[in-house]
Design an enzyme around this catalytic site. Structure first.
Site, PDB file in Angstrom:
ATOM      1  N   ASP A  96      19.140  50.543  38.382  1.00  0.00           N
ATOM      2  CA  ASP A  96      20.609  50.747  38.647  1.00  0.00           C
ATOM      3  C   ASP A  96      20.808  49.975  39.948  1.00  0.00           C
ATOM      4  O   ASP A  96      19.875  50.094  40.722  1.00  0.00           O
ATOM      5  CB  ASP A  96      20.647  52.281  39.110  1.00  0.00           C
ATOM      6  CG  ASP A  96      21.907  52.739  39.255  1.00  0.00           C
ATOM      7  OD1 ASP A  96      22.739  52.416  39.439  1.00  0.00           O
ATOM      8  OD2 ASP A  96      22.064  54.099  40.204  1.00  0.00           O
ATOM      9  N   HIS A 228      30.528  55.130  39.322  1.00  0.00           N
ATOM     10  CA  HIS A 228      29.908  55.163  40.616  1.00  0.00           C
ATOM     11  C   HIS A 228      29.992  56.688  41.028  1.00  0.00           C
ATOM     12  O   HIS A 228      31.340  56.361  41.236  1.00  0.00           O
ATOM     13  CB  HIS A 228      29.026  53.971  40.683  1.00  0.00           C
ATOM     14  CG  HIS A 228      28.373  52.898  40.409  1.00  0.00           C
ATOM     15  ND1 HIS A 228      26.839  53.120  40.144  1.00  0.00           N
ATOM     16  CD2 HIS A 228      27.933  52.599  39.282  1.00  0.00           C
ATOM     17  CE1 HIS A 228      26.102  52.257  39.177  1.00  0.00           C
ATOM     18  NE2 HIS A 228      27.091  51.628  39.372  1.00  0.00           N
ATOM     19  N   GLY A 229      29.552  56.614  41.879  1.00  0.00           N
ATOM     20  CA  GLY A 229      29.673  57.806  42.934  1.00  0.00           C
ATOM     21  C   GLY A 229      29.946  59.092  41.979  1.00  0.00           C
ATOM     22  O   GLY A 229      30.948  59.300  42.601  1.00  0.00           O
ATOM     23  N   ASP A 273      23.715  61.223  40.571  1.00  0.00           N
ATOM     24  CA  ASP A 273      22.502  61.304  40.894  1.00  0.00           C
ATOM     25  C   ASP A 273      22.220  62.429  41.703  1.00  0.00           C
ATOM     26  O   ASP A 273      21.204  63.557  41.420  1.00  0.00           O
ATOM     27  CB  ASP A 273      22.231  59.775  41.495  1.00  0.00           C
ATOM     28  CG  ASP A 273      20.843  59.686  42.307  1.00  0.00           C
ATOM     29  OD1 ASP A 273      19.954  60.500  42.054  1.00  0.00           O
ATOM     30  OD2 ASP A 273      19.949  58.923  43.067  1.00  0.00           O
TER      31      ASP A 273
HETATM   32  P1  13P Z   1      25.843  60.260  43.004  1.00  0.00           P
HETATM   33  O1  13P Z   1      25.787  59.977  44.579  1.00  0.00           O
HETATM   34  O2  13P Z   1      27.422  60.575  42.822  1.00  0.00           O
HETATM   35  O3  13P Z   1      25.672  61.588  42.190  1.00  0.00           O
HETATM   36  O4  13P Z   1      26.297  59.077  42.269  1.00  0.00           O
HETATM   37  C1  13P Z   1      24.660  58.520  41.753  1.00  0.00           C
HETATM   38  C2  13P Z   1      25.314  56.942  41.794  1.00  0.00           C
HETATM   39  O5  13P Z   1      26.266  56.196  40.772  1.00  0.00           O
HETATM   40  C3  13P Z   1      24.087  56.148  40.928  1.00  0.00           C
HETATM   41  O6  13P Z   1      24.866  54.632  40.971  1.00  0.00           O
HETATM   42  O1  G3H Z   2      22.870  54.635  43.762  1.00  0.00           O
HETATM   43  C1  G3H Z   2      22.026  54.867  43.926  1.00  0.00           C
HETATM   44  C2  G3H Z   2      21.530  56.079  43.466  1.00  0.00           C
HETATM   45  O2  G3H Z   2      21.765  57.391  43.408  1.00  0.00           O
HETATM   46  C3  G3H Z   2      20.255  56.143  44.207  1.00  0.00           C
HETATM   47  O3  G3H Z   2      19.453  56.246  45.143  1.00  0.00           O
HETATM   48  O4  G3H Z   2      18.547  54.230  46.078  1.00  0.00           O
HETATM   49  O5  G3H Z   2      18.352  56.752  47.113  1.00  0.00           O
HETATM   50  O6  G3H Z   2      17.148  55.780  45.198  1.00  0.00           O
HETATM   51  P1  G3H Z   2      18.227  56.066  45.639  1.00  0.00           P
HETATM   52 ZN    ZN Z   3      25.778  53.643  42.034  1.00  0.00          ZN
END
Ligand code: 13P
Ligand code: G3H
Ligand code: ZN
Length: 326
Positions: A96, A228-229, A273
């Site tokens: 990711d 994402h997000g 996430d």
């Molecule tokens: P969230 O923070 O909304 O869970 O998004 C996760 C994400 O895009 C990881 O790449």
């Molecule tokens: O997009 C980011 C993911 O939520 C991962 O987050 O870099 O804190 O592991 P991290």
């Molecule tokens: Zn992301």
């Protein structure tokens, strides 16, 4: 770095076939982030029990946290665990937000079946060049690649949506053609973390820019789009966290209804996430507050893992529509 290993030796698959089926199927493949054993166990258990294809993904930070060699064996263990549960769900291991060619290369070499190269913050031509370089390497090993156009707002921004640089639909065709990516992440108003929108009293979450998504879809018919997000920032967890000593005022995410609409479109991978982090934190806080004498991590991490299974099953069944699609 140890000996190179190909993802197929670990029992993993790339994302090509998963996406091919999801794009026309009106659902999205869940991509859940993990850093540790309990999260991975929960993801596999929930996806096996709901017969959902799944992408398990690690960020650069997660890879440093878990150790790259440990991760390889965890992924192999995850596949074996699913098979022992009598499930043959396809499982991809995805990097990711890869931020360099070298990191992507290292992940390809250590058994990842898919990588993201995130050059979205770079000038367009540099994003194209970097993404192209990763695609050329990854495709030699049949590893699929996700690129990104448009910048998602960061959690530190005051008003997330105002700081987003939405994807320009006029760029998507050229980007895909020049880079050869297998999927494309776009920016339509989501952001990472638990504070996605800063709302005033009585305000509700602004809708995602489905018009931009539709424009991208029109220019790239049948092409896999990634969101994402996409955590909903489940309020039940935020309330539990606040009730048991935490402080997360104003945490808010993307309503499920909007994710359902995205999943029914060309969006075929949805990244989650933060909701998993909230589920774990809520149950750990609650457990420790209610059992002050307990010091066995299996007890509070077990409670967290159980909640995570419940959350992921709900996402697969009622939000992404991936249940039963394996
Ligand atoms: P969230 O923070 O909304 O869970 O998004 C996760 C994400 O895009 C990881 O790449
Ligand atoms: O997009 C980011 C993911 O939520 C991962 O987050 O870099 O804190 O592991 P991290
Ligand atoms: Zn992301």
């Amino acid at each position: 770095m140890g000996d190179a290993v190909h993802f197929s030796e670990l029992g993993l698959v790339n994302t090509r076939e998963m996406f091919r089926r999801a794009v026309g199927g009106g659902y999205a493949i869940p991509a859940y982030n993990f850093n540790n054993l309990e999260q991975l166990q929960a993801i596999i258990t929930a996806c096996a029990e709901t017969a959902s294809p799944v992408i398990v993904q690690v960020s650069k930070g997660a890879r440093d946290y878990a150790n790259q060699t440990m991760l390889r064996y965890m992924a192999m263990g995850a596949v074996q665990m699913a098979r022992e549960m009598g499930s043959d769900i396809p499982i991809s291991l995805h990097l990711d937000h890869g931020d360099s060619f070298e990191l992507c290369q290292s992940c390809v070499d250590s058994g990842f079946s898919s990588v993201m190269i995130d050059g979205s913050h770079l000038p367009y031509a540099d994003n194209v060049a970097l993404t192209r370089q990763v695609v050329e390497y990854a495709h030699r090993f049949d590893v699929t690649v996700e690129g990104e156009l448009g910048v998602l707002a960061g959690i530190e921004d005051e008003v997330s949506a105002e700081h987003s640089t939405y994807t320009k639909p006029e760029e998507v065709e050229d980007f895909v053609k020049k880079t050869g990516v297998d999927s494309l992440a776009i920016s339509i108003g989501t952001s990472h973390g638990a504070y996605k929108f800063k709302l005033k009293e009585g305000e509700s979450v602004p809708p995602l820019r489905f018009d931009i998504l539709a424009e991208c879809e029109k220019r790239l018919p049948g092409f896999p789009i990634v969101l994402h997000g996409a955590s909903s920032v489940v309020q039940e967890y935020v309330e539990l966290i606040n009730a048991y000593g935490g402080r997360m005022e104003g945490a808010v995410g993307v309503p499920e209804e909007q994710l359902r609409r995205a999943a029914a479109s060309a969006v075929c991978k949805i990244n989650i996430d933060s909701d998993g982090r909230l589920a774990v934190t809520a149950r750990v806080r609650e457990y420790l507050a209610k059992n002050p004498g307990e010091f066995d991590p299996r007890k509070y991490l077990g409670a967290a893992r159980k909640e995570l299974v419940k959350l992921i099953k709900h996402k697969n069944e009622a939000v992404l529509g991936s249940a039963g699609k394996a």
